[in-house]
Design an enzyme around this catalytic site. Structure first.
Site: not given
Length: 286
Positions: A52, A101, A149, A181, A206
């Protein structure tokens, strides 16, 4: 003795574990993470977590700084150095630290950041495994790529904090009237006909590693599985409900928003699936 973390090629005490203020994980949540359980000093279902991880970094065009085989070697060494018996190994990979940045990907040779650390947790003997937990429901306000994730977890932080403030063990997120979820878990119900229902994989959730294993283990035992979305009303009318994750394995849900599920106790199907998963975890640990 101070615990050890892994940071970009070095094993260091927690007090010395540091990344740059310009790290894109810190500035943009531009990174991916994984959490694997440890039982008796061994990693649980780790191949699934690493697969994953590889998929998630691929979805955001982020190159891993080490091979999956090397990452597992580092995980094992970290477990050994910290003398971890039961607990978790957290790992995070970000797009690294550029000179400033800028939203666009760094130009030039910027090496990804890889960080890992361990924490102790007795998942098998957790009191909630016997008592079950209450969950609350909250609106699902996350982005549309929940299958990745990502370390961008602000919506989950707010959901989990709402659960904590309500004295609940988890928050179920609701979108278009259906449960997606939990804040850090996959959601299941068991119907009155003993059908195990969990939402199908897609961009909305997920793809949980523990969820995947539990579904496979249930199918191998000819238990009926239905992968579809379900409502809170269906859950409250069900015989049982439970969640799965690397940090709880299989955990009964005995109430939703203060209303009991079934008889308000841990049900036999949930208890059986937890035992089956623990047996699988112990037999396949590495």
């Amino acid at each position: 003795m101070e615990q050890i973390a892994y940071v970009n090629g070095s094993f260091v005490p927690h007090s010395e574990a540091k990344v740059s203020v310009f790290d894109r994980g810190f500035l943009f949540a531009d990174g991916i993470y994984e959490v694997a359980a440890v039982l008796d000093g061994k990693l649980i279902d780790n191949a699934s977590h690493l697969a994953r991880l590889e998929r998630s970094v691929g979805e955001i065009q982020l190159a891993l700084p080490e091979t999956l085989a090397r990452i597992q070697e580092i995980q094992k060494e970290l477990v050994a150095r910290n003398k971890l018996v039961n607990g978790m190994v957290y790992l995070e990979v970000t797009r690294g630290a550029d000179k400033g940045r800028d939203f666009a990907f760094p130009k030039g040779d910027v090496k990804p950041t890889l960080v890992m650390f361990t924490s102790e947790k007795d998942i098998i003997n957790a009191p909630s495994a016997k008592t079950g937990i209450n969950v609350i429901t909250v609106p699902d306000i996350r982005w549309e790529r929940r299958d990745i994730k990502s370390v961008a977890l602000l919506a989950q932080v707010l959901a989990k904090q709402a659960a904590a403030a309500a004295g609940a063990g988890e928050a179920w997120m609701i979108e278009d009237g259906k449960v997606t979820e939990g804040g850090s878990s996959s959601s299941f119900i068991v119907t009155k006909d003993d059908v195990i229902v969990t939402r199908q994989n897609g961009n909305e959730i997920l793809p949980g590693c523990t969820r995947k294993a539990v579904v496979k283990l249930a199918e191998e035992r000819q238990l009926r599985i239905e992968e579809r979305a379900f409502t809170v009303e269906e859950a409250l009318a069900a015989k049982e409900a439970f969640i799965t994750s690397a940090s709880v394995f299989v955990q009964a849900v005995v109430a939703i928003d203060g209303k009991p599920v079934g008889n308000g106790k841990v049900g036999p199907m949930t208890d059986r699936l937890r035992q089956i998963y623990v047996e699988f975890a112990q037999a396949t640990a590495v």
